[in-house]
Scaffold this motif. Structure first.
Motif, PDB file in Angstrom:
ATOM      1  N   THR A   7      10.651  -6.995  -4.611  1.00  0.00           N
ATOM      2  CA  THR A   7       9.328  -7.080  -5.209  1.00  0.00           C
ATOM      3  C   THR A   7       8.894  -8.512  -5.490  1.00  0.00           C
ATOM      4  OG1 THR A   7      10.263  -6.793  -7.406  1.00  0.00           O
ATOM      5  CG2 THR A   7       9.486  -4.814  -6.287  1.00  0.00           C
ATOM      6  N   ASP A  10       6.254  -7.211   3.204  1.00  0.00           N
ATOM      7  CA  ASP A  10       4.856  -6.863   3.416  1.00  0.00           C
ATOM      8  C   ASP A  10       4.020  -7.987   2.830  1.00  0.00           C
ATOM      9  OD1 ASP A  10       5.142  -4.349   4.616  1.00  0.00           O
ATOM     10  OD2 ASP A  10       5.338  -3.362   2.675  1.00  0.00           O
ATOM     11  N   GLU A  52      -5.777   2.573  -2.477  1.00  0.00           N
ATOM     12  CA  GLU A  52      -4.361   2.259  -2.242  1.00  0.00           C
ATOM     13  C   GLU A  52      -4.116   0.755  -2.285  1.00  0.00           C
ATOM     14  OE1 GLU A  52      -6.103   4.312  -0.193  1.00  0.00           O
ATOM     15  OE2 GLU A  52      -5.197   6.248  -0.666  1.00  0.00           O
ATOM     16  N   VAL A  53      -5.037  -0.020  -1.705  1.00  0.00           N
ATOM     17  CA  VAL A  53      -4.908  -1.481  -1.726  1.00  0.00           C
ATOM     18  C   VAL A  53      -5.007  -1.979  -3.173  1.00  0.00           C
ATOM     19  CG1 VAL A  53      -5.920  -3.667  -0.947  1.00  0.00           C
ATOM     20  CG2 VAL A  53      -5.838  -1.712   0.609  1.00  0.00           C
ATOM     21  N   ARG A 108      -1.723  -1.217  -4.964  1.00  0.00           N
ATOM     22  CA  ARG A 108      -0.668  -2.133  -4.513  1.00  0.00           C
ATOM     23  C   ARG A 108      -0.887  -3.516  -5.126  1.00  0.00           C
ATOM     24  NH1 ARG A 108       3.523  -1.131  -4.341  1.00  0.00           N
ATOM     25  NH2 ARG A 108       3.049   0.790  -3.298  1.00  0.00           N
ATOM     26  N   ASP A 132       2.037  -5.063  -7.305  1.00  0.00           N
ATOM     27  CA  ASP A 132       2.867  -6.077  -6.656  1.00  0.00           C
ATOM     28  C   ASP A 132       2.286  -7.478  -6.645  1.00  0.00           C
ATOM     29  OD1 ASP A 132       4.703  -4.102  -6.099  1.00  0.00           O
ATOM     30  OD2 ASP A 132       3.982  -3.773  -4.059  1.00  0.00           O
ATOM     31  N   TYR A 171      -1.347  -9.999  -5.568  1.00  0.00           N
ATOM     32  CA  TYR A 171      -2.403 -10.048  -4.563  1.00  0.00           C
ATOM     33  C   TYR A 171      -2.752 -11.485  -4.219  1.00  0.00           C
ATOM     34  CZ  TYR A 171      -4.900 -10.763  -8.948  1.00  0.00           C
ATOM     35  OH  TYR A 171      -5.284 -11.238 -10.180  1.00  0.00           O
TER      36      TYR A 171
END
Length: 156
Positions: free
Chosen positions: A8, A92, A140-141, A144, A148, A150
């Motif tokens: 993460t 990712d 969803e974006v 996330r 996590d 951005y």
């Protein structure tokens, strides 16, 4: 029982395409070995420590070698090289969100809001209309990014 974990922590990484003169401030040096088809260097390296190793030091830990297409990963305590396939399996890219949405996330977290409250606020129209519209179209974006981290979209 075996548990499964995911990484993460945010990292900095750059894919080497052969054109970069430096990576993370280190000079890219072509290897003397040439590709038989292209005549270009087959491998490259960066010298990550500028000290002279002892003559009896057989390991060259201060030089990182790589080839075109490899990812150079700058983690907190080391620089390492990963093949493209391996990199994509492990990492990712952080989501890219508009500046207004990033501001909303920052303010909501400062107010000790939870993700569910932030999403509910979007459905209820609590936030600015452009923020609500973006969140509803990219739920969803948004989730996330909330969880996590951005990147803020660059100004056009």
């Amino acid at each position: 029982m075996t548990k499964i974990y995911r990484k993460t922590a945010a990292i900095k990484a750059e894919q080497f395409d052969g054109s970069q003169a430096s990576l993370f401030g280190y000079e890219v040096m072509p290897d003397s070995l040439l590709d038989a088809l292209t005549g270009e260097p087959a491998y490259y390296s960066i010298l990550i420590d500028d000290f002279e190793p002892e003559p009896d030091d057989f390991e060259d830990d201060n030089e990182v070698s790589f080839e075109i297409g490899d990812w150079i990963v700058n983690e907190t305590d080391e620089i390492k090289v990963m093949a493209d396939e391996e990199f994509k399996q492990q990492y990712d890219e952080l989501p890219v969100i508009p500046k207004a949405v990033a501001y909303m996330i920052k303010q909501a977290k400062n107010g000790d809001y939870k993700l569910g409250v932030a999403l509910y606020g979007s459905y209820e129209g609590v936030w600015k209309p452009n923020v609500v519209k973006w969140i509803l179209m990219h739920t969803e974006v948004f989730a996330r990014a909330w969880l996590d981290g951005y990147q803020v979209e660059e100004e056009k």
